[in-house]
Design an enzyme around this catalytic site. Structure first.
Site, short mmCIF file in Angstrom:
data_model
loop_
_atom_site.label_atom_id
_atom_site.label_comp_id
_atom_site.label_asym_id
_atom_site.label_seq_id
_atom_site.Cartn_x
_atom_site.Cartn_y
_atom_site.Cartn_z
N ASP A 9 0.87 -1.16 0.00
CA ASP A 9 0.00 0.00 0.00
C ASP A 9 0.92 1.22 0.00
O ASP A 9 2.10 1.12 0.35
CB ASP A 9 -0.89 -0.01 1.24
CG ASP A 9 -1.81 1.20 1.31
OD1 ASP A 9 -2.46 1.52 0.29
OD2 ASP A 9 -1.86 1.84 2.38
N ASP A 11 -0.01 5.06 1.03
CA ASP A 11 -0.21 5.98 2.15
C ASP A 11 -0.26 5.20 3.47
O ASP A 11 -1.11 4.34 3.65
CB ASP A 11 -1.48 6.79 1.95
CG ASP A 11 -1.45 7.60 0.65
OD1 ASP A 11 -0.41 8.19 0.35
OD2 ASP A 11 -2.47 7.60 -0.07
#
Length: 172
Positions: A9, A11
């Protein structure tokens, strides 16, 4: 021979998460230890692929070009360690999409494009929506735990991407 991969991922894993979205290069703060962790994984032969929701596009907060600028900045700072970025610009308030996590379409596209062996691969995320699609595809999962005792279906919990990289390399 199939490739092994660490899906990431963005953020909260690569850069500091911002509740008001991270879409300006000057606000894209790389988390300490991220670049050394990525280098360790790359040296061990892993493809590194970002799988990220970027719903601020659907909400009209920022544009695709802003995402590209942030990714270009990270590539420059990291020495081009990321093999590819897959992102979903959708949000359920404006349009449904199977590509948006917790959907698995971004993963499936990457797996097909790079001939990835999911049994040798990993997903590292900081939210359950990152973990669910990987679990659906039987990709081992690691949650970077922002808050202690977070409920998760992830196989492992760690405090940072660096710890996740160490765990992955111990499990090989």
């Amino acid at each position: 021979m199939k490739n092994k991969c660490v899906f990431l991922d963005r953020d909260g894993v690569i850069n500091v998460d911002n509740v008001n979205y991270t879409y300006k290069v000057e606000e894209f703060k790389i988390i300490d230890g991220v670049i050394p962790a990525l280098k360790m994984l790359k040296e061990a032969g892993y493809l590194l692929i970002i799988i990220t929701n970027q719903s601020g596009i659907a909400k009209g907060i920022y544009q695709h070009e802003d995402v590209y600028k942030c990714h270009d900045y990270f590539d420059r700072e990291s020495g081009n360690l990321i093999d590819e970025y897959f992102y979903s610009p959708y949000h359920q308030s404006t349009s449904e999409s199977l590509s948006r996590k917790p959907g698995s379409l971004m993963f499936e596209k990457a797996i097909a494009k790079y001939d990835i062996d999911i049994a040798q691969s990993w997903m590292v995320g900081d939210r359950e929506r990152d973990i669910l699609p990987a679990n659906k595809l039987n990709i081992p999962t690691i949650l970077i735990e922002e808050f202690p005792n977070t409920e998760t279906s992830a196989k492992y919990k760690v405090d940072s991407l660096y710890e996740a990289a160490e765990l992955i390399l111990k499990k090989v």
